[in-house]
Design an enzyme around this catalytic site. Structure first.
Site, PDB file in Angstrom:
ATOM      1  N   GLU A   1      35.813  74.575  78.184  1.00  0.00           N
ATOM      2  CA  GLU A   1      36.547  74.657  79.449  1.00  0.00           C
ATOM      3  C   GLU A   1      35.778  75.561  80.387  1.00  0.00           C
ATOM      4  O   GLU A   1      35.233  76.571  79.948  1.00  0.00           O
ATOM      5  CB  GLU A   1      37.935  75.281  79.266  1.00  0.00           C
ATOM      6  CG  GLU A   1      38.884  74.517  78.385  1.00  0.00           C
ATOM      7  CD  GLU A   1      38.831  74.997  76.955  1.00  0.00           C
ATOM      8  OE1 GLU A   1      38.512  76.184  76.733  1.00  0.00           O
ATOM      9  OE2 GLU A   1      39.072  74.183  76.046  1.00  0.00           O
TER      10      GLU A   1
ATOM     11  N   TYR B   1      25.869  73.223  81.990  1.00  0.00           N
ATOM     12  CA  TYR B   1      26.444  72.323  80.980  1.00  0.00           C
ATOM     13  C   TYR B   1      26.039  70.864  81.242  1.00  0.00           C
ATOM     14  O   TYR B   1      25.694  70.147  80.313  1.00  0.00           O
ATOM     15  CB  TYR B   1      27.968  72.456  80.942  1.00  0.00           C
ATOM     16  CG  TYR B   1      28.462  73.865  80.667  1.00  0.00           C
ATOM     17  CD1 TYR B   1      27.759  74.711  79.831  1.00  0.00           C
ATOM     18  CD2 TYR B   1      29.626  74.359  81.250  1.00  0.00           C
ATOM     19  CE1 TYR B   1      28.190  76.014  79.578  1.00  0.00           C
ATOM     20  CE2 TYR B   1      30.077  75.652  80.997  1.00  0.00           C
ATOM     21  CZ  TYR B   1      29.344  76.470  80.177  1.00  0.00           C
ATOM     22  OH  TYR B   1      29.774  77.749  79.935  1.00  0.00           O
TER      23      TYR B   1
HETATM   24  C1  LIG Z   1      26.759  80.733  83.306  1.00  0.00           C
HETATM   25  C2  LIG Z   1      25.751  81.767  82.802  1.00  0.00           C
HETATM   26  C3  LIG Z   1      26.031  82.082  81.334  1.00  0.00           C
HETATM   27  C4  LIG Z   1      24.333  81.170  82.937  1.00  0.00           C
HETATM   28  O1  LIG Z   1      23.424  82.093  82.370  1.00  0.00           O
HETATM   29  P1  LIG Z   1      21.948  82.300  82.990  1.00  0.00           P
HETATM   30  O2  LIG Z   1      21.148  83.050  81.982  1.00  0.00           O
HETATM   31  O3  LIG Z   1      22.025  82.865  84.340  1.00  0.00           O
HETATM   32  O4  LIG Z   1      21.478  80.788  83.089  1.00  0.00           O
HETATM   33  P2  LIG Z   1      19.984  80.225  83.018  1.00  0.00           P
HETATM   34  O5  LIG Z   1      19.038  81.158  83.699  1.00  0.00           O
HETATM   35  O6  LIG Z   1      19.689  79.834  81.611  1.00  0.00           O
HETATM   36  O7  LIG Z   1      20.119  78.928  83.910  1.00  0.00           O
HETATM   37  C5  LIG Z   1      20.671  77.787  83.337  1.00  0.00           C
HETATM   38  C6  LIG Z   1      21.144  76.835  84.415  1.00  0.00           C
HETATM   39  O8  LIG Z   1      22.269  77.365  85.085  1.00  0.00           O
HETATM   40  C7  LIG Z   1      22.247  76.908  86.436  1.00  0.00           C
HETATM   41  N1  LIG Z   1      22.066  78.085  87.295  1.00  0.00           N
HETATM   42  C8  LIG Z   1      21.650  79.329  86.932  1.00  0.00           C
HETATM   43  N2  LIG Z   1      21.692  80.155  87.994  1.00  0.00           N
HETATM   44  C9  LIG Z   1      22.127  79.408  89.041  1.00  0.00           C
HETATM   45  C10 LIG Z   1      22.417  79.692  90.410  1.00  0.00           C
HETATM   46  N3  LIG Z   1      22.260  80.918  90.902  1.00  0.00           N
HETATM   47  N4  LIG Z   1      22.895  78.687  91.171  1.00  0.00           N
HETATM   48  C11 LIG Z   1      23.080  77.436  90.669  1.00  0.00           C
HETATM   49  N5  LIG Z   1      22.829  77.110  89.373  1.00  0.00           N
HETATM   50  C12 LIG Z   1      22.364  78.084  88.584  1.00  0.00           C
HETATM   51  C13 LIG Z   1      21.075  75.974  86.555  1.00  0.00           C
HETATM   52  O9  LIG Z   1      21.515  74.684  86.180  1.00  0.00           O
HETATM   53  C14 LIG Z   1      20.149  76.529  85.493  1.00  0.00           C
HETATM   54  O10 LIG Z   1      19.227  75.598  85.050  1.00  0.00           O
HETATM   55  P3  LIG Z   1      17.713  75.595  85.637  1.00  0.00           P
HETATM   56  O11 LIG Z   1      17.191  76.983  85.530  1.00  0.00           O
HETATM   57  O12 LIG Z   1      17.027  74.618  84.762  1.00  0.00           O
HETATM   58  O13 LIG Z   1      17.864  75.157  87.050  1.00  0.00           O
HETATM   59  C15 LIG Z   1      25.786  83.072  83.662  1.00  0.00           C
HETATM   60  O14 LIG Z   1      25.698  82.708  85.020  1.00  0.00           O
HETATM   61  C16 LIG Z   1      27.048  83.905  83.462  1.00  0.00           C
HETATM   62  O15 LIG Z   1      27.110  84.746  82.558  1.00  0.00           O
HETATM   63  N6  LIG Z   1      28.049  83.692  84.320  1.00  0.00           N
HETATM   64  C17 LIG Z   1      29.311  84.474  84.230  1.00  0.00           C
HETATM   65  C18 LIG Z   1      30.109  84.075  83.009  1.00  0.00           C
HETATM   66  C19 LIG Z   1      30.413  82.598  83.015  1.00  0.00           C
HETATM   67  O16 LIG Z   1      30.701  81.993  84.044  1.00  0.00           O
HETATM   68  N7  LIG Z   1      30.358  82.012  81.809  1.00  0.00           N
HETATM   69  C20 LIG Z   1      30.682  80.600  81.621  1.00  0.00           C
HETATM   70  C21 LIG Z   1      32.153  80.454  81.416  1.00  0.00           C
HETATM   71  S1  LIG Z   1      32.601  78.767  81.115  1.00  0.00           S
END
Ligand SMILES: CC(C)(COP(=O)(O)OP(=O)(O)OC[C@H]1O[C@@H](n2cnc3c(N)ncnc32)[C@H](O)[C@@H]1OP(=O)(O)O)[C@@H](O)C(=O)NCCC(=O)NCCS
Length: 151
Positions: free
Chosen positions: A110, A122
């Site tokens: 979710e 995702y």
């Molecule tokens: C969601 C989360 C875990 C992603 O972690 P992250 O280490 O920043 O992600 P990554 O660097 O591996 O990036 C993975 C993908 O996320 C997306 N992404 C990352 N940063 C982004 C941004 N600023 N804007 C849009 N998409 C973004 C892209 O699809 C990216 O893929 P790409 O690098 O191939 O384009 C992180 O943003 C987070 O902790 N968010 C707060 C908690 C949360 O929302 N958890 C999910 C609950 S369901």
């Protein structure tokens, strides 16, 4: 595509909880309390992992369940100042690989309707939108239910 720098993934331990909770509280408006994390340690179907940087800092974590052939991602977060470097993708790939090796066929999660970053991650990993669950979160906001079929 973001590239993960030196990051190791290992089982989460109780001693990690202070750092994990600090990330949790800055990542979510409705953070899990410590009891929720402690409960996962006692749950036979639950797996908890942390991503640790080269300087031994906890940069993120993920928690998921494996029940027969179904996987469920319960929680994933990366420290605010470590985001956008591929750590979230690395954590997700780790848990999906583990699920696949355990015979999982379906993975569910979710995500908040307004969480475009997580949904982008995702979708890029093969998840598709299954349904919207209205008022799913405590603050009344909606959840998108996403499904990945493993092949
Ligand atoms: C969601 C989360 C875990 C992603 O972690 P992250 O280490 O920043 O992600 P990554 O660097 O591996 O990036 C993975 C993908 O996320 C997306 N992404 C990352 N940063 C982004 C941004 N600023 N804007 C849009 N998409 C973004 C892209 O699809 C990216 O893929 P790409 O690098 O191939 O384009 C992180 O943003 C987070 O902790 N968010 C707060 C908690 C949360 O929302 N958890 C999910 C609950 S369901």
């Amino acid at each position: 595509m973001a590239k993960a720098r030196e990051i190791n993934i290992r089982r989460m331990e109780r001693a990690d909880l202070e750092d994990v909770l600090a990330i949790e509280r800055t990542s979510f408006g409705d953070p899990w309390p410590v009891m929720a994390f402690l409960g996962e340690f006692e749950n036979q179907v639950s797996f908890q992992y942390v991503a640790v940087s080269g300087t031994n800092r906890i940069a993120g974590y993920c928690i998921y369940w494996i029940v027969l052939d179904e996987g469920h991602i319960l929680n994933i977060a990366v420290a605010q100042d470590e985001r956008g470097q591929g750590i979230g993708r690395k954590l997700m790939n780790f848990c999906l690989d583990h699920m696949f090796s355990m015979g999982v066929h379906y993975v569910l999660l979710e995500v908040r309707l307004n969480n475009a970053v997580a949904q982008g991650l995702y979708k890029s990993l093969g998840f598709r939108e299954l349904n919207i669950r209205h008022g799913y979160y405590a603050d009344g906001s909606d959840a998108v239910i996403m499904l990945k079929e493993m092949r």
